[in-house]
Design an enzyme around this catalytic site. Structure first.
Site, short mmCIF file in Angstrom:
data_model
loop_
_atom_site.label_atom_id
_atom_site.label_comp_id
_atom_site.label_asym_id
_atom_site.label_seq_id
_atom_site.Cartn_x
_atom_site.Cartn_y
_atom_site.Cartn_z
N ASP A 1 -2.30 1.53 -4.83
CA ASP A 1 -3.56 1.85 -4.16
C ASP A 1 -4.66 0.92 -4.65
OD1 ASP A 1 -4.57 2.91 -6.63
OD2 ASP A 1 -3.58 4.81 -6.18
N HIS B 1 0.81 -1.22 0.00
CA HIS B 1 0.00 0.00 0.00
C HIS B 1 0.84 1.27 0.00
CE1 HIS B 1 -3.82 1.74 -0.18
NE2 HIS B 1 -4.45 1.04 0.74
#
Length: 528
Positions: free
Chosen positions: A502, A498
């Site tokens: 995304d 992350h």
């Protein structure tokens, strides 16, 4: 008596170091724990102390040379010993007694992988007395990366195996002894037999100090300088600390446990339940590896499993994972594969579903290159890879291995199928080459081959993403006409880094990958 000082372990993964400065010269008298030289590793400057009293007789390296861990660093005359006790008669001085009698030579365990300093003897493929040929496999050894087969360098006869099955062998140390082909054992002179041979045997017992028990080495424990320093700091007599390592080697944890009173003192040195002569260890090879008590069993985590444990901890502790799941309808792809399977089987090609998954993934990466990248340690730079080296997790007999298919963007589905067959067969036997395990850029885990539908896979650092494939299920779904139809469905689960990827990116990427798999004609058009 002269004895080589073997350069000990000086840091995890360190296999060599530079001689920065000698603090003694040939002919100098030195005492135990006296600093002998400064060496530089890729991590720190380390000072090497002496482990015996005596006189330095030879320095094997010059200042600036590169010395190998577990190889001789210098030679010394031990205090209180006399070389004449082992000297052969004048007419036999040119040839050592051991060479006259056997013509044998030690086989030194070579480098078997970057950063590998030791390995476990999984199995001997020969025994003492066997004739062997050049390049014949001699033994299987297990590192923390793979199962490796060690071949013979020469033809001849095996005269001694220095380790038992299950023992830990050191890189750059003798593995076995052999007599070269054509070297017949010459009869030994009576004077040599009466005087030199027994003394030679006693000398050999001392010179193979890493393979004897601590009591046999003048009551000294087998331990590195760092461990000895810790023992001194804690005011502990290290010779009384039981060693948990191979051949009774004492580690820092042993010293700390002894200091905390968790381990009872031995009668002067660590005891491992093994008796050894030279480097040939007898007794139970697993005596210190497995402990049974009250119906439970404790085993060490080592080899591939230990490497996986370290890798997984490193990954989850440094990468913020997030998971994305999707359902893929494989009905058309399964039908296509079924129509081609027999045709390619006649050509020796094993066409499974996986080559289609791999090729479709590579095609999707062309439009989402961030999925085929890596980030640096402090997350300030992103490196994109031109090659799509797609790793396939394989449940092997030695643990989880992830070999990768190199350059998938340039390969056809049939090329990928052939590579996949080769890699999975090698991996299941634990014999995949180190080159095939390096350089992966993204990974697939086919957990559905065993069972299960949804998983949360852990990223194979330094990659940025991994996908787990669930099992194929026949389930009812509504078609375009609103009718219920049986469809072949698979659940897939992505884990992404992350910091870089995304949710929107991985969703769009998965949609494209899904399109190629659900509509094989779209995959065909995208291939070049």
């Amino acid at each position: 008596m002269k004895k080589d000082f073997i350069l000990p372990d000086i840091g995890e993964g360190i296999v060599e170091c530079e001689i920065v400065d000698w603090l003694v010269a040939e002919g100098d008298t030195i005492s135990e724990d006296q600093p002998v030289c400064d060496v530089m590793t890729d991590k720190a400057l380390v000072q090497i102390p002496a482990v015996h009293n005596g006189v330095v007789s030879k320095l094997y390296y010059a200042k600036g040379d590169i010395a190998k861990v577990h190889a001789p660093l210098f030679e010394m005359q031990l205090a209180g010993t006399d070389d004449t006790a082992v000297a052969a008669p004048p007419e036999a001085v040119a040839v050592p007694a051991a060479e006259v009698s056997t013509g044998s030579e030690d086989f030194i365990l070579p480098d078997i992988g970057e950063g590998i300093v030791e390995c476990e003897i999984v199995d001997w493929l020969v025994k003492e007395g066997d004739d062997i040929a050049e390049d014949q496999p001699v033994c299987d050894v297990m590192t923390d990366k793979a199962l490796v087969q060690i071949p013979a360098k020469y033809s001849g006869k095996v005269t001694k195996l220095y380790y038992a099955k299950g023992e830990i062998a050191k890189v750059h140390a003798p593995l076995f002894a052999m007599q070269h082909a054509g070297l017949a054992a010459a009869p030994q002179a009576a004077a040599v037999t009466a005087t030199a041979a027994p003394a030679k045997a006693a000398c050999a017992l001392q010179q193979k100090g890493d393979a004897v028990s601590a009591n046999a080495n003048n009551g000294k424990a087998l331990a590195s300088p760092a461990v000895r320093r810790l023992a001194r700091e804690l005011s502990i007599d290290i010779s009384k600390v039981p060693g948990s390592g191979d051949k009774g080697r004492v580690y820092k944890d042993d010293v700390r446990a002894f200091a905390d009173g968790k381990v009872a003192a031995t009668a002067g040195a660590a005891s491992t339940g093994k008796v050894s002569t030279g480097n040939a260890v007898t007794g139970s090879p697993t005596a210190s590896a497995t402990v049974t008590s009250g119906g439970s069993r404790t085993e060490p985590i080592k080899g591939i499993k230990a490497a996986m444990a370290r890798q997984m901890v490193e990954s989850v502790s440094t990468i913020p994972h997030f998971t994305y799941c999707e359902e893929i309808d494989l009905t058309e792809l399964i039908a296509l594969r079924a129509s081609l399977k027999d045709q390619y089987a006649k050509q020796g090609v094993k066409l499974t579903m996986m080559p289609f998954f791999v090729k479709a993934l590579s095609l999707a990466i062309n439009q989402f290159p961030v999925m085929n990248a890596k980030v640096n340690q402090d997350c300030t730079e992103l490196t994109y890879f031109d090659d799509h080296n797609i790793g396939i997790a394989v449940d092997s007999k030695i643990g989880l291995l992830v070999p990768n298919i190199k350059g998938c963007q340039r390969k056809s589905i049939i090329d990928i199928a052939n590579d996949l067959t080769r890699l999975t067969e090698q991996a299941r036997e634990g014999r995949v080459s180190p080159a095939d395990l390096k350089g992966g850029t993204i990974s697939i885990s086919n957990i559905g081959a065993i069972g299960g539908t949804v998983a949360t896979p852990i990223i194979n650092k330094p990659e940025l993403a991994i996908v787990a494939l669930g099992k194929v299920q026949t389930l009812p779904r509504f078609n375009a006409k609103g009718e219920v139809a049986a469809r072949q469905l698979m659940q897939i689960s992505w884990s992404g880094d992350h910091r870089v990827i995304d949710g929107g990116t991985i969703a769009r990427f998965t949609n494209l990958w899904k399109q190629y798999l659900e509509q094989p004609s779209a995959m065909l058009v995208a291939m070049r």
